[in-house]
Design an enzyme around this catalytic site. Structure first.
Site, PDB file in Angstrom:
ATOM      1  N   TYR A  32      -3.605   0.812  -2.505  1.00 43.35           N
ATOM      2  CA  TYR A  32      -4.647   1.366  -1.654  1.00 43.35           C
ATOM      3  C   TYR A  32      -4.002   2.182  -0.539  1.00 43.35           C
ATOM      4  CZ  TYR A  32      -3.376  -2.425   1.493  1.00 43.35           C
ATOM      5  OH  TYR A  32      -2.671  -3.274   2.305  1.00 43.35           O
ATOM      6  N   SER A  37       0.808  -1.214   0.000  1.00 39.17           N
ATOM      7  CA  SER A  37       0.000   0.000   0.000  1.00 39.17           C
ATOM      8  C   SER A  37       0.844   1.269   0.000  1.00 39.17           C
ATOM      9  CB  SER A  37      -0.955   0.038   1.186  1.00 39.17           C
ATOM     10  OG  SER A  37      -0.201   0.178   2.375  1.00 39.17           O
TER      11      SER A  37
END
Length: 127
Positions: free
Chosen positions: A59, A26
Site C-alpha cells: 500500500y 509499504s
C-alpha cells in the site's frame, strides 16, 4: 453484476531511491507523483521490478512533495532495492473498463509525459 479488475493508475519506469527493512511496510511515493498518476495514500498497488522481475503487493504512503522519492519499506525491501526500475500499478473493480491514468518518469522520478495520451496516439485503428 460481474466486477472485473481494471488498471486505474500507473507510474512507469520509476526508480527506487531507498529501501528500509526496519520500516513497518509499504511503498512511499513523492506526493507530486501520486497526484499526477491519480494514486492515493493507503491505496493497494502492485510493484513490478523491471530489473529483477520481482512482483509484490503493498500500500502507498504519501512522501514529501518534489523529492522524487520512492522508497520500498519493510519485508518488500528484500525483493526490490535501491536503483531498481519499477512499474507501480493500481487496479479498480468495475463493471466496465475505466480510463486509466498512466505516467512516465525519468531515472530521477521526474514527470516526463502522460502515457495515457501517448498510448492513444499509437493505438491501432479499428474498423
Amino acid at each position: 453484476m460481474q466486477l472485473r479488475s481494471f488498471m486505474s493508475s500507473k507510474i512507469h519506469k520509476a526508480t527506487i531511491t531507498e529501501a528500509n527493512l526496519d520500516y513497518v511496510g509499504s511503498i512511499t511515493i513523492d506526493a507530486d507523483l501520486l497526484d499526477l498518476a491519480g494514486l492515493l495514500p493507503n491505496e493497494k498497488v502492485l510493484v513490478v521490478s523491471n530489473t529483477s522481475g520481482a512482483r509484490l503487493e503493498t500500500y502507498i504512503i504519501e512522501g514529501k512533495r518534489g523529492t522524487g522519492y520512492i522508497g520500498i519499506n519493510g519485508a518488500a525491501s528484500h525483493l526490490i532495492g535501491p536503483g531498481e526500475e519499477v512499474i507501480i500499478i493500481a487496479f479498480t473493480l468495475a463493471t466496465e473498463p475505466v480510463k486509466p491514468k498512466a505516467i512516465l518518469v525519468d531515472s530521477n522520478n521526474r514527470y516526463v509525459c502522460d502515457l495515457t495520451e501517448e498510448q492513444a496516439a499509437f493505438a491501432p485503428e479499428t474498423a
